[in-house]
Design a protein around this motif. Structure first.
Motif, PDB file in Angstrom:
ATOM      1  N   LEU A  11       0.802  -1.141   0.169  1.00 41.74           N
ATOM      2  CA  LEU A  11       0.095   0.516   0.007  1.00 41.74           C
ATOM      3  C   LEU A  11       1.144   1.121  -0.325  1.00 41.74           C
ATOM      4  N   PHE A  12       1.914   1.077   0.839  1.00 41.30           N
ATOM      5  CA  PHE A  12       2.514   2.832   1.344  1.00 41.30           C
ATOM      6  C   PHE A  12       3.772   3.114   0.215  1.00 41.30           C
ATOM      7  N   ALA A  13       4.660   1.799   0.184  1.00 44.10           N
ATOM      8  CA  ALA A  13       5.513   1.833   0.040  1.00 44.10           C
ATOM      9  C   ALA A  13       5.929   1.434  -1.594  1.00 44.10           C
ATOM     10  N   ASN A  14       4.960   1.287  -2.416  1.00 40.19           N
ATOM     11  CA  ASN A  14       4.795   0.504  -4.006  1.00 40.19           C
ATOM     12  C   ASN A  14       5.662  -0.222  -3.934  1.00 40.19           C
ATOM     13  N   GLY A  15       4.991  -1.360  -3.064  1.00 36.82           N
ATOM     14  CA  GLY A  15       5.619  -2.302  -3.273  1.00 36.82           C
ATOM     15  C   GLY A  15       4.809  -3.357  -4.454  1.00 36.82           C
ATOM     16  N   PRO A  16       5.985  -4.464  -4.562  1.00 37.58           N
ATOM     17  CA  PRO A  16       4.900  -4.942  -5.885  1.00 37.58           C
ATOM     18  C   PRO A  16       4.133  -5.611  -5.237  1.00 37.58           C
ATOM     19  N   THR A  17       3.185  -6.187  -6.783  1.00 33.12           N
ATOM     20  CA  THR A  17       1.425  -6.722  -6.785  1.00 33.12           C
ATOM     21  C   THR A  17       1.237  -7.827  -5.653  1.00 33.12           C
TER      22      THR A  17
ATOM     23  N   ALA B   1       3.377  -8.722  -2.924  1.00 32.40           N
ATOM     24  CA  ALA B   1       3.174  -8.286  -1.443  1.00 32.40           C
ATOM     25  C   ALA B   1       1.393  -8.540  -0.905  1.00 32.40           C
ATOM     26  N   TRP B   2       1.048  -8.833  -1.634  1.00 33.29           N
ATOM     27  CA  TRP B   2      -0.679  -8.467  -1.570  1.00 33.29           C
ATOM     28  C   TRP B   2      -1.026 -10.057  -0.677  1.00 33.29           C
ATOM     29  N   ILE B   3       0.168 -10.815  -0.543  1.00 35.92           N
ATOM     30  CA  ILE B   3      -0.061 -12.207  -0.128  1.00 35.92           C
ATOM     31  C   ILE B   3       0.174 -12.465   1.080  1.00 35.92           C
ATOM     32  N   GLY B   4       0.294 -10.810   1.807  1.00 39.14           N
ATOM     33  CA  GLY B   4       0.136 -10.785   3.035  1.00 39.14           C
ATOM     34  C   GLY B   4      -1.860 -11.086   3.918  1.00 39.14           C
ATOM     35  N   LEU B   5      -2.261 -11.473   3.069  1.00 37.63           N
ATOM     36  CA  LEU B   5      -3.258 -11.099   2.903  1.00 37.63           C
ATOM     37  C   LEU B   5      -3.670 -12.685   3.595  1.00 37.63           C
ATOM     38  N   VAL B   6      -3.216 -13.529   3.243  1.00 38.44           N
ATOM     39  CA  VAL B   6      -2.765 -14.930   3.336  1.00 38.44           C
ATOM     40  C   VAL B   6      -2.380 -15.081   5.078  1.00 38.44           C
ATOM     41  N   PRO B   7      -1.808 -14.752   5.107  1.00 34.97           N
ATOM     42  CA  PRO B   7      -0.621 -14.987   6.458  1.00 34.97           C
ATOM     43  C   PRO B   7      -1.772 -14.594   7.912  1.00 34.97           C
ATOM     44  N   LEU B   8      -1.959 -12.899   7.253  1.00 30.96           N
ATOM     45  CA  LEU B   8      -3.145 -12.105   7.844  1.00 30.96           C
ATOM     46  C   LEU B   8      -4.514 -12.745   8.633  1.00 30.96           C
TER      47      LEU B   8
END
Length: 64
Positions: free
Chosen positions: A25-31, A33-40
């Motif tokens: 979201l905030f650091a213009n990371g790669p797409t 990085a949305w995989i973070g939804l899974v561990p969350l």
């Protein structure tokens, strides 16, 4: 669904998930990085489907 994620595992999943989402979201990371939804999500619901399939658990509660 029985809980199969213990306290430390849960904390690591939530922190890692939030970090990856923040990066996206905030650091213009790669797409990806949305995989973070899974561990969350697995940390918040206290259940990991992969652990269930493998018969694993890091939860210290008694299983019936």
């Amino acid at each position: 669904m029985k809980a199969n994620i213990g306290g430390i595992d849960r904390t690591i999943r939530i922190v890692a998930g939030l970090a990856l989402i923040a990066w996206a979201l905030f650091a213009n990371g790669p797409t990806w990085a949305w995989i973070g939804l899974v561990p969350l999500a697995t940390g918040l619901i206290n259940f990991c489907p992969a652990y269930g399939l493998l018969g694993m658990s890091t939860c210290k509660t008694k299983h019936e």
